[in-house]
Each structure stands twice: as C-alpha cells, then as structure tokens.
Design a protein around this motif. Structure first.
Motif, PDB file in Angstrom:
ATOM      1  N   UNK A   4      41.304  90.979  -8.862  1.00 35.37           N
ATOM      2  CA  UNK A   4      42.640  91.010  -8.366  1.00 35.37           C
ATOM      3  C   UNK A   4      43.181  92.320  -8.020  1.00 35.37           C
ATOM      4  N   UNK A   5      42.926  93.412  -8.977  1.00 40.68           N
ATOM      5  CA  UNK A   5      43.611  94.800  -8.752  1.00 40.68           C
ATOM      6  C   UNK A   5      42.603  95.687  -8.412  1.00 40.68           C
ATOM      7  N   UNK A   6      42.720  96.281  -7.064  1.00 40.75           N
ATOM      8  CA  UNK A   6      41.850  97.400  -6.416  1.00 40.75           C
ATOM      9  C   UNK A   6      41.750  98.390  -7.316  1.00 40.75           C
ATOM     10  N   UNK A  30      42.383  87.454  -5.072  1.00 42.18           N
ATOM     11  CA  UNK A  30      43.182  86.462  -6.039  1.00 42.18           C
ATOM     12  C   UNK A  30      42.332  85.542  -6.273  1.00 42.18           C
ATOM     13  N   UNK A  31      41.380  85.166  -7.129  1.00 46.95           N
ATOM     14  CA  UNK A  31      40.638  83.929  -7.270  1.00 46.95           C
ATOM     15  C   UNK A  31      41.427  82.700  -7.317  1.00 46.95           C
ATOM     16  N   UNK A  32      42.852  82.554  -7.320  1.00 47.27           N
ATOM     17  CA  UNK A  32      43.508  81.388  -7.479  1.00 47.27           C
ATOM     18  C   UNK A  32      43.572  80.993  -5.897  1.00 47.27           C
ATOM     19  N   UNK A  33      43.347  81.919  -4.866  1.00 40.59           N
ATOM     20  CA  UNK A  33      43.200  81.738  -3.485  1.00 40.59           C
ATOM     21  C   UNK A  33      41.814  81.122  -3.104  1.00 40.59           C
TER      22      UNK A  33
END
Length: 57
Positions: A4-6, A30-33
């Motif tokens: 999530x955080x580059x 974001x793996x919730x997407x």
C-alpha cells in the motif's frame, strides 16, 4: 512486491538489493481494491514476463 505504501516498498526493495537481490519490482496497490487485480497481474507480467506462481502473504 506489492504493498500500500510506495515509500515502504522502496525501502524494502533497496534493502533487498543491498543484500544481493538481482532484481526487485514493486507495485503500490491497496489490496482492498479487488477490482484492480487484473491491473496488478498485467503489470507483473509486463515487468517479469511469464508468471509461474504468485505468493500472497
């Protein structure tokens, strides 16, 4: 690697390369997407060629 955080991905990629990794690819997601899963696979295939397996942890 996917995360999530580059900035955190970049730090881990730098560490892996310092430890001898020949190549490290990163993708921020974001793996919730879950509707972006095809985008992730397309980017991985573009960067790495054929994929034999994916590890999700």
């Amino acid at each position: 690697m996917v995360g999530h955080h580059p900035d955190k991905l970049a730090a881990v990629a730098d560490d892996l390369q310092a430890r001898g990794a020949g190549r490290v690819e990163t993708f921020s997601l974001d793996l919730t997407e879950i509707d972006r899963d095809q985008e992730l696979l397309a980017k991985a295939t573009e960067a790495l060629g054929r994929l034999d397996a994916a590890l999700i942890a």
